[in-house]
Motif scaffolding. Structure first.
Motif, PDB file in Angstrom:
ATOM      1  N   ASN A 244       0.750  -1.249   0.030  1.00  0.00           N
ATOM      2  CA  ASN A 244      -0.084  -0.164   0.006  1.00  0.00           C
ATOM      3  C   ASN A 244       1.017   1.326   0.043  1.00  0.00           C
ATOM      4  OD1 ASN A 244      -2.349  -1.276  -0.068  1.00  0.00           O
ATOM      5  ND2 ASN A 244      -2.979  -1.168   2.282  1.00  0.00           N
ATOM      6  N   ALA A 245       1.939   1.199   0.674  1.00  0.00           N
ATOM      7  CA  ALA A 245       2.825   2.481   0.830  1.00  0.00           C
ATOM      8  C   ALA A 245       3.973   2.663  -0.327  1.00  0.00           C
ATOM      9  CB  ALA A 245       3.708   2.165   2.089  1.00  0.00           C
ATOM     10  N   GLY A 246       3.554   1.562  -1.244  1.00  0.00           N
ATOM     11  CA  GLY A 246       4.794   1.817  -2.528  1.00  0.00           C
ATOM     12  C   GLY A 246       5.989   1.295  -2.440  1.00  0.00           C
ATOM     13  N   GLY A 247       6.092   0.348  -1.282  1.00  0.00           N
ATOM     14  CA  GLY A 247       7.329  -0.259  -0.983  1.00  0.00           C
ATOM     15  C   GLY A 247       7.574  -1.621  -1.623  1.00  0.00           C
ATOM     16  N   ILE A 248       8.606  -2.261  -1.548  1.00  0.00           N
ATOM     17  CA  ILE A 248       8.883  -3.726  -2.247  1.00  0.00           C
ATOM     18  C   ILE A 248       8.923  -4.836  -0.876  1.00  0.00           C
ATOM     19  CG2 ILE A 248      10.750  -4.867  -3.398  1.00  0.00           C
ATOM     20  CD1 ILE A 248      11.569  -2.126  -4.486  1.00  0.00           C
ATOM     21  N   PRO A 249       7.845  -5.363  -0.587  1.00  0.00           N
ATOM     22  CA  PRO A 249       8.205  -6.656   0.316  1.00  0.00           C
ATOM     23  C   PRO A 249       8.738  -7.619   0.029  1.00  0.00           C
ATOM     24  CG  PRO A 249       5.975  -6.640  -0.546  1.00  0.00           C
ATOM     25  CD  PRO A 249       6.608  -5.452  -1.229  1.00  0.00           C
ATOM     26  N   VAL A 250       9.793  -8.075   0.745  1.00  0.00           N
ATOM     27  CA  VAL A 250      10.745  -9.338   0.723  1.00  0.00           C
ATOM     28  C   VAL A 250      10.399 -10.227   1.886  1.00  0.00           C
ATOM     29  CG1 VAL A 250      12.908 -10.171   0.675  1.00  0.00           C
ATOM     30  CG2 VAL A 250      12.558  -8.014  -0.334  1.00  0.00           C
ATOM     31  N   GLY A 251       9.441 -11.087   1.538  1.00  0.00           N
ATOM     32  CA  GLY A 251       8.903 -12.096   2.543  1.00  0.00           C
ATOM     33  C   GLY A 251       9.748 -13.177   2.745  1.00  0.00           C
ATOM     34  N   VAL A 252      10.060 -13.859   3.943  1.00  0.00           N
ATOM     35  CA  VAL A 252      10.957 -14.879   4.302  1.00  0.00           C
ATOM     36  C   VAL A 252       9.705 -15.884   4.971  1.00  0.00           C
ATOM     37  CG1 VAL A 252      12.812 -15.879   5.578  1.00  0.00           C
ATOM     38  CG2 VAL A 252      12.918 -13.507   4.645  1.00  0.00           C
ATOM     39  N   VAL A 253       9.764 -17.289   4.340  1.00  0.00           N
ATOM     40  CA  VAL A 253       8.930 -18.283   4.788  1.00  0.00           C
ATOM     41  C   VAL A 253       9.791 -19.562   4.698  1.00  0.00           C
ATOM     42  CG1 VAL A 253       7.077 -17.442   3.781  1.00  0.00           C
ATOM     43  CG2 VAL A 253       8.473 -18.721   2.332  1.00  0.00           C
ATOM     44  N   SER A 254       9.186 -20.549   5.443  1.00  0.00           N
ATOM     45  CA  SER A 254      10.009 -21.790   5.514  1.00  0.00           C
ATOM     46  C   SER A 254       9.842 -22.982   4.675  1.00  0.00           C
ATOM     47  CB  SER A 254       9.921 -22.282   7.159  1.00  0.00           C
ATOM     48  OG  SER A 254       8.275 -22.743   7.313  1.00  0.00           O
ATOM     49  N   SER A 255       8.938 -22.958   3.851  1.00  0.00           N
ATOM     50  CA  SER A 255       8.494 -24.021   2.900  1.00  0.00           C
ATOM     51  C   SER A 255       8.132 -23.476   1.687  1.00  0.00           C
ATOM     52  CB  SER A 255       7.710 -24.654   3.620  1.00  0.00           C
ATOM     53  OG  SER A 255       6.324 -24.105   3.602  1.00  0.00           O
ATOM     54  N   GLU A 256       8.095 -24.431   0.383  1.00  0.00           N
ATOM     55  CA  GLU A 256       7.734 -23.904  -0.819  1.00  0.00           C
ATOM     56  C   GLU A 256       6.018 -23.813  -0.613  1.00  0.00           C
ATOM     57  OE1 GLU A 256       7.516 -22.428  -4.251  1.00  0.00           O
ATOM     58  OE2 GLU A 256       9.557 -22.850  -3.047  1.00  0.00           O
ATOM     59  N   GLU A 257       5.232 -24.482   0.129  1.00  0.00           N
ATOM     60  CA  GLU A 257       3.675 -24.432   0.352  1.00  0.00           C
ATOM     61  C   GLU A 257       3.666 -22.834   0.827  1.00  0.00           C
ATOM     62  OE1 GLU A 257      -0.011 -26.169   2.665  1.00  0.00           O
ATOM     63  OE2 GLU A 257       1.954 -27.051   3.199  1.00  0.00           O
ATOM     64  N   LYS A 258       4.441 -22.502   1.892  1.00  0.00           N
ATOM     65  CA  LYS A 258       4.162 -20.886   2.347  1.00  0.00           C
ATOM     66  C   LYS A 258       4.516 -20.172   1.387  1.00  0.00           C
ATOM     67  CE  LYS A 258       4.157 -22.137   7.565  1.00  0.00           C
ATOM     68  NZ  LYS A 258       4.694 -21.509   8.630  1.00  0.00           N
ATOM     69  N   ALA A 259       5.459 -20.198   0.336  1.00  0.00           N
ATOM     70  CA  ALA A 259       6.205 -19.461  -0.636  1.00  0.00           C
ATOM     71  C   ALA A 259       5.024 -18.986  -1.475  1.00  0.00           C
ATOM     72  CB  ALA A 259       7.463 -20.131  -1.025  1.00  0.00           C
ATOM     73  N   ASP A 260       4.027 -20.250  -1.945  1.00  0.00           N
ATOM     74  CA  ASP A 260       3.118 -19.942  -2.748  1.00  0.00           C
ATOM     75  C   ASP A 260       1.878 -19.063  -2.179  1.00  0.00           C
ATOM     76  OD1 ASP A 260       4.409 -21.833  -4.562  1.00  0.00           O
ATOM     77  OD2 ASP A 260       3.211 -23.443  -4.182  1.00  0.00           O
ATOM     78  N   ILE A 261       1.407 -19.432  -0.920  1.00  0.00           N
ATOM     79  CA  ILE A 261       0.646 -18.630  -0.203  1.00  0.00           C
ATOM     80  C   ILE A 261       1.148 -17.230  -0.279  1.00  0.00           C
ATOM     81  CG2 ILE A 261      -0.430 -18.274   1.914  1.00  0.00           C
ATOM     82  CD1 ILE A 261      -0.119 -21.115   2.356  1.00  0.00           C
ATOM     83  N   LEU A 262       2.325 -17.008   0.128  1.00  0.00           N
ATOM     84  CA  LEU A 262       2.956 -15.504  -0.030  1.00  0.00           C
ATOM     85  C   LEU A 262       2.811 -14.934  -1.180  1.00  0.00           C
ATOM     86  CD1 LEU A 262       3.873 -13.458   1.858  1.00  0.00           C
ATOM     87  CD2 LEU A 262       6.294 -14.509   1.468  1.00  0.00           C
ATOM     88  N   ARG A 263       3.048 -15.491  -2.321  1.00  0.00           N
ATOM     89  CA  ARG A 263       3.075 -15.233  -3.661  1.00  0.00           C
ATOM     90  C   ARG A 263       1.411 -14.784  -3.884  1.00  0.00           C
ATOM     91  NH1 ARG A 263       6.214 -19.525  -4.792  1.00  0.00           N
ATOM     92  NH2 ARG A 263       8.499 -18.886  -5.099  1.00  0.00           N
TER      93      ARG A 263
END
Length: 459
Positions: A244-263
């Motif tokens: 919302n603020a026009g930033g670039i979020p870089v998310g750290v997760v522990s599994s590929e399943e959570k990576a898909d959710i984050l995307r």
């Protein structure tokens, strides 16, 4: 079911609510002081053994308070802390609060009703309440402050009398009714259901203060923000706030399943820490911390070309040294918790020689919460609800969070008999779209509530 509950579920007119008597007791998730030593010598402090759902007495109302019929609530990690009696038994908080006397004495009881989120309907108001009335649909802030304390008028979180409701006070939100101060109330977003709105305020407002507020990192357009635990309640809201603020979020997760959710949440950069060798059971030595910081830094630079301006850290001991190392020169590490341990170690050279900052943040003041709730009402921020349990299964819900087997927020239906109720602006809901409002559930990974299979529990 008591008469007031029956009337509310039947849709009684607001002006008639006060004509119906409050019940003498109500159903609530609570702890018992007699259980304080139940986990002595036991490594797994299973919250299903300490959380009870039974009737407790209805407290007397103070002049500045209201009674809310709780339609839905949610699980926050402070309920796990409460139910494990760690790091300190919450009965210590209640005893200290009770010593203030007057209406505060009500909180010092042999049972503690827990829960720090709620959405529901006001059914009673105290004599000193001006801006709210029975029938109003509200969400409840977790923060109680002393409005007669000078510091509160600069920032409610700075007051000595500031407490977290349902953790440091009694009469929390995982119940059919709750008693809260009028200064804890905000209008419920009309396009959301009870369970959606009940899973927002604590975590989203905490993330707002950490990232957006003048009391936090004050992110701006273009900022790269590293978010640990990005599919949790705090992290999933942090991703949305950065976007919302026009930033670039870089998310750290522990599994590929959570990576898909984050995307699916729209996170720009997703890093699976297991793929770059972060974590593991090896001792977190200073040398290993720096090595992991270098690995993470390389991964971030490969994705966006720069080091992060801000690191959003609530993990604590397992990540904090890495956070201090990886944030850019002049950058900010903002922290609101330590779920993996409170004793943080970091190489101070990387802090002072590179002019970095560490900002401590806790919950949010009422103005910050109002600003956050406004974003929700405008449809700029979506719930991150993933699963919903009934109050009878609240211990199972808390266990899920205790074991970190959840994503986003875990909701709890209290008086609401089913999901999907409470929407008073269906046109806006339709315009926004259900999938946008429920990105985690829309991904198909978390269906609406199904009764949990019975599990063996120790007597």
């Amino acid at each position: 079911m008591d008469a007031l509950t029956e009337a509310l579920l039947a849709g009684v007119d607001a002006e008639k609510i006060e004509e119906i008597s409050l019940p003498d007791t109500y159903l609530a998730a609570h702890l018992r002081i007699d259980d304080l030593t139940m986990f002595d010598g036991i490594q797994d402090r299973d919250v299903r053994k300490s959380l009870h759902v039974d009737h407790v007495p209805m407290p007397v109302l103070a002049p500045d308070e209201v009674v809310v019929a709780v339609m839905a609530s949610s699980i926050n990690y402070n309920t796990v802390w409460s139910a494990t009696f760690q790091p300190v038994p919450t009965f210590d908080f209640l005893r200290r609060l009770g010593r203030e006397g007057g209406h505060a004495a009500r909180h010092d009881l042999p049972h503690h009703v827990v829960g720090s989120d709620a959405s529901g309907v006001i059914v009673r108001v105290g004599a000193g309440v001006r801006n709210w009335r029975p029938g109003d649909h509200v969400v409840v802030s977790c923060v109680q402050v002393d409005d007669q304390e000078p510091a509160t008028h600069a920032d409610g979180m700075l007051g000595v009398g500031q407490r977290i409701w349902g953790y440091e006070t009694n009469f929390g939100g995982l119940a059919h009714y709750t008693v809260v101060r009028a200064s804890q109330l905000l209008a419920k977003p009309a396009h959301l259901t009870w369970e959606e709105s009940a899973g927002i305020l604590l975590t989203a407002a905490t993330s707002y203060r950490m990232l957006v507020s003048d009391n936090g990192a004050r992110i701006k357009q273009g900022d790269i923000v590293l978010i640990w635990g990005a599919t949790g309640g705090l992290g999933a809201f942090a991703v949305q706030l950065v976007k919302n603020a026009g930033g670039i979020p870089v998310g750290v997760v522990s599994s590929e399943e959570k990576a898909d959710i984050l995307r699916s949440l729209g996170c720009d950069v997703v890093i699976n820490r297991s793929e770059i060798g972060l974590g593991g059971d090896d001792a977190l030595t200073p040398e290993r911390t720096i090595e992991m910081g270098k690995r993470l830094g390389r991964a971030i630079r490969a994705a966006v070309g720069e080091d992060p301006h801000v690191v959003f850290d609530f993990i604590g001991q397992a990540t904090f040294g890495i956070s201090v190392f990886v944030v850019r020169r002049g950058g900010t590490v903002v922290t609101c918790g330590s779920s993996t341990g409170y004793q943080h170690q970091f190489d101070n050279r990387y802090l002072w020689m590179n002019l970095k900052r560490i900002v401590g943040s806790h919950a949010a003041n009422l103005q910050e919460q109002w600003e956050l709730n406004r974003l929700v009402r405008l449809g700029r921020l979506s719930p991150v609800l993933s699963k919903v349990y009934p109050l009878a299964e609240v211990a199972e819900a808390a266990r899920l969070v205790q074991l970190n087997r959840h994503i986003g927020k875990v909701g709890v239906l209290c008086l609401a008999p089913e999901e999907g109720l409470g929407v008073t602006d269906p046109e806006k809901r339709a315009a926004l779209g259900v999938e946008r409002l429920n990105p985690l559930r829309a991904a198909g990974r978390n269906a609406p509530f199904e009764p949990a299979k019975s599990q063996e529990r120790a007597a």
